[in-house]
Scaffold this motif. Structure first.
Motif, PDB file in Angstrom:
ATOM      1  N   UNK A  77       0.850  -1.195   0.000  1.00 44.58           N
ATOM      2  CA  UNK A  77       0.000   0.000   0.000  1.00 44.58           C
ATOM      3  C   UNK A  77       0.885   1.245   0.000  1.00 44.58           C
ATOM      4  N   UNK A  78       0.472   2.268  -0.730  1.00 44.20           N
ATOM      5  CA  UNK A  78       1.116   3.585  -0.560  1.00 44.20           C
ATOM      6  C   UNK A  78       0.024   4.645  -0.465  1.00 44.20           C
ATOM      7  N   UNK A 107       3.169  -0.415   4.222  1.00 42.76           N
ATOM      8  CA  UNK A 107       2.499   0.824   3.812  1.00 42.76           C
ATOM      9  C   UNK A 107       3.518   1.956   3.727  1.00 42.76           C
ATOM     10  N   UNK A 108       3.575   2.609   2.582  1.00 40.67           N
ATOM     11  CA  UNK A 108       4.515   3.709   2.369  1.00 40.67           C
ATOM     12  C   UNK A 108       3.749   5.028   2.276  1.00 40.67           C
ATOM     13  N   UNK A 167      12.297   3.067  -1.453  1.00 34.50           N
ATOM     14  CA  UNK A 167      12.054   1.890  -0.587  1.00 34.50           C
ATOM     15  C   UNK A 167      10.953   0.969  -1.113  1.00 34.50           C
ATOM     16  N   UNK A 168       9.943   1.546  -1.744  1.00 33.94           N
ATOM     17  CA  UNK A 168       8.862   0.706  -2.308  1.00 33.94           C
ATOM     18  C   UNK A 168       9.405  -0.146  -3.459  1.00 33.94           C
ATOM     19  N   UNK A 172       9.731  -4.322  -3.937  1.00 37.79           N
ATOM     20  CA  UNK A 172       9.250  -5.103  -5.093  1.00 37.79           C
ATOM     21  C   UNK A 172      10.407  -5.954  -5.624  1.00 37.79           C
ATOM     22  N   UNK A 173      11.569  -5.323  -5.774  1.00 39.67           N
ATOM     23  CA  UNK A 173      12.731  -6.040  -6.357  1.00 39.67           C
ATOM     24  C   UNK A 173      13.183  -7.189  -5.489  1.00 39.67           C
ATOM     25  N   UNK A 174      13.024  -7.044  -4.165  1.00 37.09           N
ATOM     26  CA  UNK A 174      13.394  -8.119  -3.234  1.00 37.09           C
ATOM     27  C   UNK A 174      12.655  -9.405  -3.582  1.00 37.09           C
ATOM     28  N   UNK A 175      11.371  -9.242  -3.948  1.00 33.93           N
ATOM     29  CA  UNK A 175      10.554 -10.400  -4.292  1.00 33.93           C
ATOM     30  C   UNK A 175      10.952 -11.004  -5.629  1.00 33.93           C
ATOM     31  N   UNK A 176      11.643 -10.228  -6.465  1.00 37.01           N
ATOM     32  CA  UNK A 176      11.958 -10.693  -7.816  1.00 37.01           C
ATOM     33  C   UNK A 176      13.310 -11.409  -7.873  1.00 37.01           C
TER      34      UNK A 176
END
Ligand SMILES: Cc1cc2nc3c(=O)[nH]c(=O)nc-3n(C[C@H](O)[C@H](O)[C@H](O)COP(=O)(O)O)c2cc1C
Length: 177
Positions: A77-78, A107-108, A167-168, A172-176
């Motif tokens: 969420x942002x 949440x950002x 940071x958002x 996302x990239x962490x999951x990729x």
């Protein structure tokens, strides 16, 4: 991974952040009010963003309604408000919008826009009342995040910044990887 950005924006800030996220990720963008859960649940990553109105995140009802269908998904969420980032502000927003099953969703908070003259009649009346209330406050007691509302007054302000997304995008990239 596939992803979609759902956004609900009245004055443009949440939409601008959605466009920047789309540029960086290649994800599709869609207004939350046009979203259909059967379509949304086909994506791996679901980002939901909206403007902050009296501490409520626009469009968050979609997430509340459909959280059970998204339990296996990466949901982020942002939200965008006129106040500058402040831990206390974000805590208040999280407590109000992300309770119970939503409590663990990241949440950002990104600073948005403020244009009293460009607001619709009701919003302008509400915001003018808020600014008037601040005018009666002792400046020494004014919280850091209240000052921009007071200082902006009739000026048109755009505090959006692409770099707030770092940071958002990292999440996302962490999951990729
Ligand atoms: C009626 C109203 C209430 C608002 N309440 C808040 C608030 O509680 N906190 C905040 O930081 N900004 C508040 N704002 C400012 C908006 O969050 C800001 O303009 C933001 O850019 C809105 O997102 P949008 O541009 O995507 O519509 C409010 C604005 C309006 C018109």
């Amino acid at each position: 991974m596939t992803g979609i950005i759902l956004y609900q924006s009245k004055y443009g800030a949440s939409k601008k952040y959605a466009q920047w996220i789309a540029e960086e990720t290649g994800y599709e963008m869609l207004e939350t009010k046009k979203a259909d859960i059967e379509k949304v649940k086909k994506y791996d990553v679901i980002i939901i963003g909206g403007g902050v109105y009296a501490s409520s995140i626009a469009g968050i009802a979609f997430l509340k309604k459909n959280i059970d269908s998204l339990s296996e998904k990466k949901v982020i969420v942002y939200c965008c408000g006129a106040a500058p980032y402040d831990e206390e502000v974000l805590k208040t927003i999280k407590n109000k919008n992300l309770k119970d099953k939503l409590a663990d969703i990241p949440c950002f908070y990104f600073q948005g826009m403020w244009d009293l003259e460009g607001m619709n009649f009701t919003d302008r009346a509400m915001c003018k009342m808020y600014v008037k209330m601040l005018e009666h406050k002792d400046p020494a007691e004014m919280k850091a995040w209240e000052k921009p509302f007071f200082e902006a007054k009739g000026k048109k302000c755009d505090w959006t910044k692409k770099s707030y997304l770092t940071p958002l995008l990292e999440l996302i990239n962490k999951g990729e990887e």
